[in-house]
Write an enzyme that holds these catalytic residues in place. Structure first.
Site, PDB file in Angstrom:
ATOM      1  N   LYS A  93       0.971  -1.614   0.019  1.00 43.08           N
ATOM      2  CA  LYS A  93       0.177   0.073  -0.106  1.00 43.08           C
ATOM      3  C   LYS A  93       0.931   1.253  -0.318  1.00 43.08           C
ATOM      4  O   LYS A  93       1.101   1.963  -0.892  1.00 43.08           O
ATOM      5  CB  LYS A  93      -0.896  -0.056   1.230  1.00 43.08           C
ATOM      6  CG  LYS A  93      -2.032   0.961   1.038  1.00 43.08           C
ATOM      7  CD  LYS A  93      -2.354   0.598   2.483  1.00 43.08           C
ATOM      8  CE  LYS A  93      -3.986  -0.654   2.712  1.00 43.08           C
ATOM      9  NZ  LYS A  93      -4.733   0.248   3.683  1.00 43.08           N
ATOM     10  N   LYS A 105       2.879  -3.521  11.174  1.00 43.81           N
ATOM     11  CA  LYS A 105       2.038  -3.963  11.527  1.00 43.81           C
ATOM     12  C   LYS A 105       2.471  -5.131  13.314  1.00 43.81           C
ATOM     13  O   LYS A 105       3.087  -5.081  13.105  1.00 43.81           O
ATOM     14  CB  LYS A 105       0.897  -4.658  11.040  1.00 43.81           C
ATOM     15  CG  LYS A 105      -0.238  -4.384  11.728  1.00 43.81           C
ATOM     16  CD  LYS A 105      -0.727  -3.816  10.267  1.00 43.81           C
ATOM     17  CE  LYS A 105      -2.034  -3.491  10.520  1.00 43.81           C
ATOM     18  NZ  LYS A 105      -2.452  -2.310   9.582  1.00 43.81           N
ATOM     19  N   THR A 189      -9.168   8.911   4.614  1.00 42.90           N
ATOM     20  CA  THR A 189      -9.966   7.747   4.200  1.00 42.90           C
ATOM     21  C   THR A 189     -10.611   7.752   2.772  1.00 42.90           C
ATOM     22  O   THR A 189     -10.764   7.411   2.125  1.00 42.90           O
ATOM     23  CB  THR A 189      -9.847   6.018   5.089  1.00 42.90           C
ATOM     24  OG1 THR A 189      -8.960   5.799   5.668  1.00 42.90           O
ATOM     25  CG2 THR A 189     -10.423   4.883   4.334  1.00 42.90           C
TER      26      THR A 189
HETATM   27  P1  NAD Z   1     -16.527   1.068  11.292  1.00 44.17           P
HETATM   28  O1  NAD Z   1     -16.100   0.308  12.594  1.00 44.17           O
HETATM   29  O2  NAD Z   1     -16.474   2.175  11.770  1.00 44.17           O
HETATM   30  O3  NAD Z   1     -17.030   0.535  10.716  1.00 44.17           O
HETATM   31  C1  NAD Z   1     -17.888  -0.429  10.316  1.00 44.17           C
HETATM   32  C2  NAD Z   1     -18.737  -0.686   9.378  1.00 44.17           C
HETATM   33  O4  NAD Z   1     -19.082  -1.581   9.261  1.00 44.17           O
HETATM   34  C3  NAD Z   1     -20.312  -0.853  10.686  1.00 44.17           C
HETATM   35  O5  NAD Z   1     -21.156   0.835  10.725  1.00 44.17           O
HETATM   36  C4  NAD Z   1     -20.461  -1.953  10.864  1.00 44.17           C
HETATM   37  O6  NAD Z   1     -21.952  -1.898  11.839  1.00 44.17           O
HETATM   38  C5  NAD Z   1     -20.954  -2.044   9.447  1.00 44.17           C
HETATM   39  N1  NAD Z   1     -20.985  -4.076   9.186  1.00 44.17           N
HETATM   40  C6  NAD Z   1     -20.612  -4.924   9.991  1.00 44.17           C
HETATM   41  N2  NAD Z   1     -20.326  -5.780   9.782  1.00 44.17           N
HETATM   42  C7  NAD Z   1     -21.440  -5.424   8.506  1.00 44.17           C
HETATM   43  C8  NAD Z   1     -21.845  -6.350   7.191  1.00 44.17           C
HETATM   44  N3  NAD Z   1     -22.011  -7.851   7.366  1.00 44.17           N
HETATM   45  N4  NAD Z   1     -22.968  -5.367   6.249  1.00 44.17           N
HETATM   46  C9  NAD Z   1     -22.366  -4.799   6.066  1.00 44.17           C
HETATM   47  N5  NAD Z   1     -22.186  -4.083   7.150  1.00 44.17           N
HETATM   48  C10 NAD Z   1     -21.702  -4.099   8.169  1.00 44.17           C
HETATM   49  O7  NAD Z   1     -14.794   0.645  10.388  1.00 44.17           O
HETATM   50  P2  NAD Z   1     -13.734   2.104   9.947  1.00 44.17           P
HETATM   51  O8  NAD Z   1     -13.284   2.238   9.944  1.00 44.17           O
HETATM   52  O9  NAD Z   1     -15.020   2.857   8.800  1.00 44.17           O
HETATM   53  O10 NAD Z   1     -13.904   0.633   8.893  1.00 44.17           O
HETATM   54  C11 NAD Z   1     -14.182  -0.217   7.464  1.00 44.17           C
HETATM   55  C12 NAD Z   1     -13.070  -1.023   6.587  1.00 44.17           C
HETATM   56  O11 NAD Z   1     -11.849   0.562   5.954  1.00 44.17           O
HETATM   57  C13 NAD Z   1     -12.387  -1.704   7.480  1.00 44.17           C
HETATM   58  O12 NAD Z   1     -11.800  -2.602   6.636  1.00 44.17           O
HETATM   59  C14 NAD Z   1     -10.958  -1.107   7.282  1.00 44.17           C
HETATM   60  O13 NAD Z   1      -9.834  -1.781   7.635  1.00 44.17           O
HETATM   61  C15 NAD Z   1     -10.943  -0.359   6.301  1.00 44.17           C
HETATM   62  N6  NAD Z   1     -10.260   0.938   6.489  1.00 44.17           N
HETATM   63  C16 NAD Z   1     -10.572   1.838   7.069  1.00 44.17           C
HETATM   64  C17 NAD Z   1      -9.046   3.025   7.497  1.00 44.17           C
HETATM   65  C18 NAD Z   1     -10.382   4.048   8.301  1.00 44.17           C
HETATM   66  O14 NAD Z   1      -9.104   5.307   8.282  1.00 44.17           O
HETATM   67  N7  NAD Z   1     -11.151   4.228   8.948  1.00 44.17           N
HETATM   68  C19 NAD Z   1      -8.759   2.886   6.898  1.00 44.17           C
HETATM   69  C20 NAD Z   1      -7.971   2.158   5.495  1.00 44.17           C
HETATM   70  C21 NAD Z   1      -9.306   0.502   5.268  1.00 44.17           C
END
Ligand code: NAD
Length: 430
Positions: A93, A105, A189
């Site tokens: 990445k 990590k 993000t």
């Molecule tokens: P978060 O916990 O804030 O949000 C995740 C959301 O997904 C929640 O609303 C949850 O209810 C929902 N969810 C869980 N299972 C589900 C399902 N089966 N169907 C539909 N919705 C479902 O997490 P986030 O920080 O928003 O991260 C989300 C994804 O993005 C992860 O894979 C994370 O690794 C990736 N990501 C996040 C960031 C960041 O800066 N937040 C950076 C890179 C990657």
């Protein structure tokens, strides 16, 4: 949680990229194993006076392009294989975005929900005690990940500074603003994903009206991105969280959905209950149904492995932008590619977070802090430029965007590794 399946998926994608790019044997040999893996025990004095130890890890996968960079995860399933896989992923990445970082990590095997706030603070400080000799602004830079946040980053930075007897903000990113955090980190993000969508979607979308979008996962990344798309005139027709989803073909009013969700804590409560229903008619969806909607754009922003061999055939979107890490398995990739669905990979789409982390590290080292507009402008420039590069590689080489992103990263990693001398260099001078 992510385990070897992620490593297998990454390895599989690397193997596919290797068919399109000539890298030296040295490069492949260097990337075969992590540079170093540290396993520690983290002793924590609990509130009842007892002592508990938790297993902790820090992996530096590769630092050919700069200090390692990667988050720290607190979760009961954390294990060394998972941490190693995620460090491998970070290596690629950072290379795609041309950040001067390698991949790292860390994690602690713990259920943070079982700890009090004071126990969590002690755990975070003891973790830093255990790995302090292994990290540093020029060696390995930490960041938040699953169940670690700004508050935890602040404790960790404070502990590292205490050990070093000097204020060391650049050892960790995602800190509170008052401790040297960057403006724009909380939305980075989603901001970066928005830039990638704005850059690449016009190359594929030929419709007359605004593109229709479905967002799976209405959390930090998904809900912020849904708002950005709504504000820019996209028609966000469906969103879901772990409780279920809502769908309105004419488009949801995202600010109201966010407001109601914030008040009610889950999307189910949004369904025909409260202000949203007054604004627009909508129907309720099961979590899986959202993936099948006939939309221009699908944004998986929830969990890994959301689209697999089992449901890839039913995906209704024409383009997928992966905001979650690893939402599609390699088998799903193949099925979608055969069906002509364009997939923009996670290592490009969701790299806005690590990019603003890089900006935070730069600001800490310079001691000069940027305005929100400056951060946003620099992020846009970098995301747009690298999205264009990945697209050009894909077009020129007739490959998927995912393979193109890995090719792009591999070339950069290969250049850095070979610059120190490759088998060819030494054979030629013998
Ligand atoms: P978060 O916990 O804030 O949000 C995740 C959301 O997904 C929640 O609303 C949850 O209810 C929902 N969810 C869980 N299972 C589900 C399902 N089966 N169907 C539909 N919705 C479902 O997490 P986030 O920080 O928003 O991260 C989300 C994804 O993005 C992860 O894979 C994370 O690794 C990736 N990501 C996040 C960031 C960041 O800066 N937040 C950076 C890179 C990657």
């Amino acid at each position: 949680m992510v385990t070897e399946s992620l490593f297998e998926a990454s390895s599989e994608r690397l193997a596919r990229a290797l068919a399109h790019v000539a890298v030296s044997d040295d490069t492949l040999e260097r990337l075969r194993l992590p540079k170093s893996v540290l396993k520690v025990s983290v002793p924590v004095r609990m509130d009842d006076g007892s002592l508990r130890t938790f297993p902790g890890y820090r992996v530096r996968y590769d630092d050919s392009r700069g200090p390692c960079k990667g988050g720290v995860r607190y979760h009961p399933d954390v294990n060394v294989d998972e941490v190693q896989s995620l460090a491998f992923w970070m290596t690629f990445k950072c290379a795609v975005l041309d950040l001067p970082f390698g991949g790292g990590k860390g994690g602690v095997t713990v259920d943070p929900k079982q700890l009090s706030q004071l126990e969590l603070e002690r755990l975070s400080r003891r973790y830093i005690d255990a790995i302090a000799d292994f990290i540093g602004p020029d060696v390995d830079v930490l960041a938040p990940d699953v169940y670690t946040n700004q508050l935890v980053m602040g404790w960790m930075m404070d502990q590292y500074s205490t050990i070093r007897r000097q204020i060391s903000p650049a050892v960790i990113t995602g800190k509170p603003l008052s401790m040297g955090g960057s403006r724009g980190r909380d939305t980075a993000t989603a901001d970066g994903a928005f830039d990638v969508i704005e850059t690449l979607l016009p190359k594929r979308y030929r419709g007359d009206g605004p593109p229709t979008v479905a967002v799976q996962g209405f959390g930090n990344a998904g809900a912020t991105l849904a708002s950005l798309l709504f504000d820019a005139g996209y028609r966000v027709v469906a969103v879901s969280d772990s409780k279920g989803g809502i769908h309105a073909p004419e488009g949801l009013h995202i600010p109201s959905v966010r407001k109601v969700k914030e008040e009610a804590a889950e999307l189910e409560a949004v369904y025909c209950d409260g202000s949203v229903c007054d604004l627009v008619e909508h129907e309720r969806l099961d979590a899986g149904e959202l993936l099948e909607l006939d939309v221009d754009v699908l944004v998986p922003a929830a969990l890994e492995n959301a689209v697999t061999e089992a449901n890839a055939g039913a995906v209704g979107a024409k383009v997928v932008f992966e905001v979650a890490n690893g939402p599609l398995t390699p088998q799903a990739d193949d099925i979608l590619a055969d069906r002509g669905v364009w997939v923009v990979p996670d290592i490009l789409t969701n790299a806005g977070g690590v990019t603003v982390s890089y900006f935070e590290w730069v600001q800490n080292r310079a001691g000069l802090y940027w305005s929100a507009d400056e951060v946003r402008g620099r992020l846009r420039d970098r995301m747009t430029a690298q999205a264009e590069r990945v697209w050009t590689i894909a077009e020129d080489g007739d490959m998927t965007l995912r393979t193109a992103a890995y090719v792009h990263a591999l070339r950069r990693l290969g250049e850095a590794i070979d610059a120190k001398g490759s088998a060819e260099t030494f054979r030629a001078r013998r």
